[in-house]
Design a protein around this motif. Structure first.
Motif, PDB file in Angstrom:
ATOM      1  N   GLN A 210       0.813  -1.202   0.000  1.00  0.00           N
ATOM      2  CA  GLN A 210       0.000   0.000   0.000  1.00  0.00           C
ATOM      3  C   GLN A 210       0.853   1.261   0.000  1.00  0.00           C
ATOM      4  O   GLN A 210       0.548   2.228  -0.701  1.00  0.00           O
ATOM      5  CB  GLN A 210      -0.934  -0.002   1.216  1.00  0.00           C
ATOM      6  N   ILE A 211       1.926   1.260   0.788  1.00  0.00           N
ATOM      7  CA  ILE A 211       2.797   2.435   0.858  1.00  0.00           C
ATOM      8  C   ILE A 211       3.477   2.681  -0.489  1.00  0.00           C
ATOM      9  O   ILE A 211       3.538   3.809  -0.982  1.00  0.00           O
ATOM     10  CB  ILE A 211       3.850   2.265   1.974  1.00  0.00           C
ATOM     11  N   ILE A 212       3.993   1.616  -1.099  1.00  0.00           N
ATOM     12  CA  ILE A 212       4.629   1.751  -2.405  1.00  0.00           C
ATOM     13  C   ILE A 212       3.635   2.246  -3.456  1.00  0.00           C
ATOM     14  O   ILE A 212       3.982   3.020  -4.355  1.00  0.00           O
ATOM     15  CB  ILE A 212       5.251   0.414  -2.844  1.00  0.00           C
ATOM     16  N   ALA A 213       2.370   1.792  -3.310  1.00  0.00           N
ATOM     17  CA  ALA A 213       1.338   2.213  -4.255  1.00  0.00           C
ATOM     18  C   ALA A 213       0.860   3.648  -4.018  1.00  0.00           C
ATOM     19  O   ALA A 213       0.038   4.158  -4.773  1.00  0.00           O
ATOM     20  CB  ALA A 213       0.151   1.268  -4.185  1.00  0.00           C
ATOM     21  N   GLY A 214       1.370   4.310  -2.955  1.00  0.00           N
ATOM     22  CA  GLY A 214       1.035   5.706  -2.725  1.00  0.00           C
ATOM     23  C   GLY A 214       0.064   5.962  -1.611  1.00  0.00           C
ATOM     24  O   GLY A 214      -0.357   7.108  -1.409  1.00  0.00           O
ATOM     25  N   ALA A 215      -0.321   4.928  -0.847  1.00  0.00           N
ATOM     26  CA  ALA A 215      -1.275   5.119   0.242  1.00  0.00           C
ATOM     27  C   ALA A 215      -0.611   5.841   1.414  1.00  0.00           C
ATOM     28  O   ALA A 215       0.609   5.783   1.592  1.00  0.00           O
ATOM     29  CB  ALA A 215      -1.828   3.770   0.698  1.00  0.00           C
ATOM     30  N   ASP A 216      -1.438   6.495   2.219  1.00  0.00           N
ATOM     31  CA  ASP A 216      -0.949   7.153   3.423  1.00  0.00           C
ATOM     32  C   ASP A 216      -0.426   6.094   4.399  1.00  0.00           C
ATOM     33  O   ASP A 216      -1.115   5.111   4.669  1.00  0.00           O
ATOM     34  CB  ASP A 216      -2.090   7.944   4.067  1.00  0.00           C
ATOM     35  N   PRO A 217       0.788   6.243   4.952  1.00  0.00           N
ATOM     36  CA  PRO A 217       1.343   5.236   5.861  1.00  0.00           C
ATOM     37  C   PRO A 217       0.460   4.959   7.073  1.00  0.00           C
ATOM     38  O   PRO A 217       0.387   3.818   7.535  1.00  0.00           O
ATOM     39  CB  PRO A 217       2.682   5.847   6.284  1.00  0.00           C
ATOM     40  N   ILE A 218      -0.219   5.995   7.585  1.00  0.00           N
ATOM     41  CA  ILE A 218      -1.104   5.781   8.739  1.00  0.00           C
ATOM     42  C   ILE A 218      -2.274   4.888   8.343  1.00  0.00           C
ATOM     43  O   ILE A 218      -2.635   3.946   9.057  1.00  0.00           O
ATOM     44  CB  ILE A 218      -1.622   7.122   9.295  1.00  0.00           C
ATOM     45  N   GLY A 219      -2.868   5.184   7.195  1.00  0.00           N
ATOM     46  CA  GLY A 219      -3.966   4.353   6.711  1.00  0.00           C
ATOM     47  C   GLY A 219      -3.522   2.935   6.417  1.00  0.00           C
ATOM     48  O   GLY A 219      -4.235   1.970   6.722  1.00  0.00           O
ATOM     49  N   ALA A 220      -2.326   2.781   5.839  1.00  0.00           N
ATOM     50  CA  ALA A 220      -1.792   1.455   5.555  1.00  0.00           C
ATOM     51  C   ALA A 220      -1.558   0.685   6.846  1.00  0.00           C
ATOM     52  O   ALA A 220      -1.811  -0.518   6.925  1.00  0.00           O
ATOM     53  CB  ALA A 220      -0.496   1.573   4.758  1.00  0.00           C
ATOM     54  N   ALA A 221      -1.068   1.389   7.881  1.00  0.00           N
ATOM     55  CA  ALA A 221      -0.834   0.739   9.168  1.00  0.00           C
ATOM     56  C   ALA A 221      -2.146   0.270   9.792  1.00  0.00           C
ATOM     57  O   ALA A 221      -2.205  -0.812  10.383  1.00  0.00           O
ATOM     58  CB  ALA A 221      -0.112   1.694  10.120  1.00  0.00           C
ATOM     59  N   LYS A 222      -3.203   1.062   9.648  1.00  0.00           N
ATOM     60  CA  LYS A 222      -4.508   0.666  10.189  1.00  0.00           C
ATOM     61  C   LYS A 222      -4.999  -0.611   9.528  1.00  0.00           C
ATOM     62  O   LYS A 222      -5.496  -1.523  10.205  1.00  0.00           O
ATOM     63  CB  LYS A 222      -5.524   1.792   9.982  1.00  0.00           C
TER      64      LYS A 222
END
Length: 260
Positions: A210-222
């Motif tokens: 998700q992070i590599i795809a551009g998602a927010d790290p906080i959202g990816a962590a959730k």
């Protein structure tokens, strides 16, 4: 940050790292060169095919397609468990136990996670159901295999003590309580270790993707926290069902131990 697509040349470049695997196998005479090559080719073919199939399924709106592919995933996981434990337990009862455990746990946990936590519209969308089911099945498959393997090995190792307890009138669950506890610990420990190190030692695949795809790290962590909780619950439930079912497979209706 935008999504960066990969070319086939990029994948070929990454594949050169497998030379290290082959070099180590050759240097230490492990004889794994052919297995490494076959595993790599098999992985690429499987992922390429699954990418094509998922693209077609995601384009559909019918839950029938989603359910059909989910059944195929459960069947494949069941066959994998049977292959790992071949000769340790009766084949058909083993497949019935493994398949029913994976189907129940996978369905329950996936519907809970998607239908009651994520709540997308529609909730049965293949884009949500199948990836989460795949992660749940991958971990529960390993847990079930570990539990049944540990249980059968412990039963063989403690056969004399188990048969003595059964002869004295102890019910099967009580007679095999030691191996059952050991099997449950074996099945649940990898997940517990993974939870303890996630985020500090390693970034899980879903969060990294998700992070590599551009998602927010906080959202990816959730999302990663959600997935870890779902997998942990699924692993515990599958381990329990497999352990109790394994005890039944290792004994007959008169509570006598039977080992292949």
């Amino acid at each position: 940050m935008s999504y960066v697509p990969l070319s086939y040349l990029d994948l070929v470049l990454a594949a050169t790292l497998l030379i290290a695997n082959g070099a180590i196998s050759w240097a230490f005479r492990l004889g794994l060169e052919k297995s490494i090559a076959i595993a790599a080719v098999r992985m690429v073919i499987q992922l390429a095919l699954i990418g094509i199939v998922l693209k077609l399924i995601f384009a559909q709106t019918s839950p029938v397609w989603t359910a059909g592919f989910a059944v195929i995933m459960v069947a494949a996981a069941t066959l994998e468990i049977a292959g790992r434990l071949s000769g340790q337990l009766p084949t058909w009862p083993l497949m019935a136990l493994s398949g029913s455990t994976l189907l129940f746990v996978g369905t329950f946990v996936t519907i809970f996670g998607v239908g009651f936590v994520i709540t997308p519209t529609p909730w049965y969308g293949a884009r949500y159901i199948l990836p989460i089911l795949g992660m749940v099945l991958g971990n529960t498959m390993t847990a079930v295999a570990l539990v049944l393997d540990s249980l059968s090995e412990a039963a063989r190792r403690e056969r004399g003590a188990i048969e003595a307890r059964l002869a004295l009138g102890a019910p099967r669950l009580e007679a095999l309580s030691g191996p059952l506890r050991s099997a449950l610990r074996t099945g649940m420990m990898p997940m517990l270790n993974s939870m303890a190190t996630t985020g500090i030692v390693a970034l899980p695949g879903m969060m990294t993707g998700q992070i590599i795809a551009g998602a927010d790290p906080i959202g990816a962590a959730k999302y990663q926290v959600l997935i870890m909780f779902l997998i942990a619950g699924a692993t515990a439930l599958a381990s329990l069902l497999a352990a109790v079912g394994g005890v039944v497979l290792l004994t007959d209706a008169r509570h006598r131990l039977r080992l292949m």
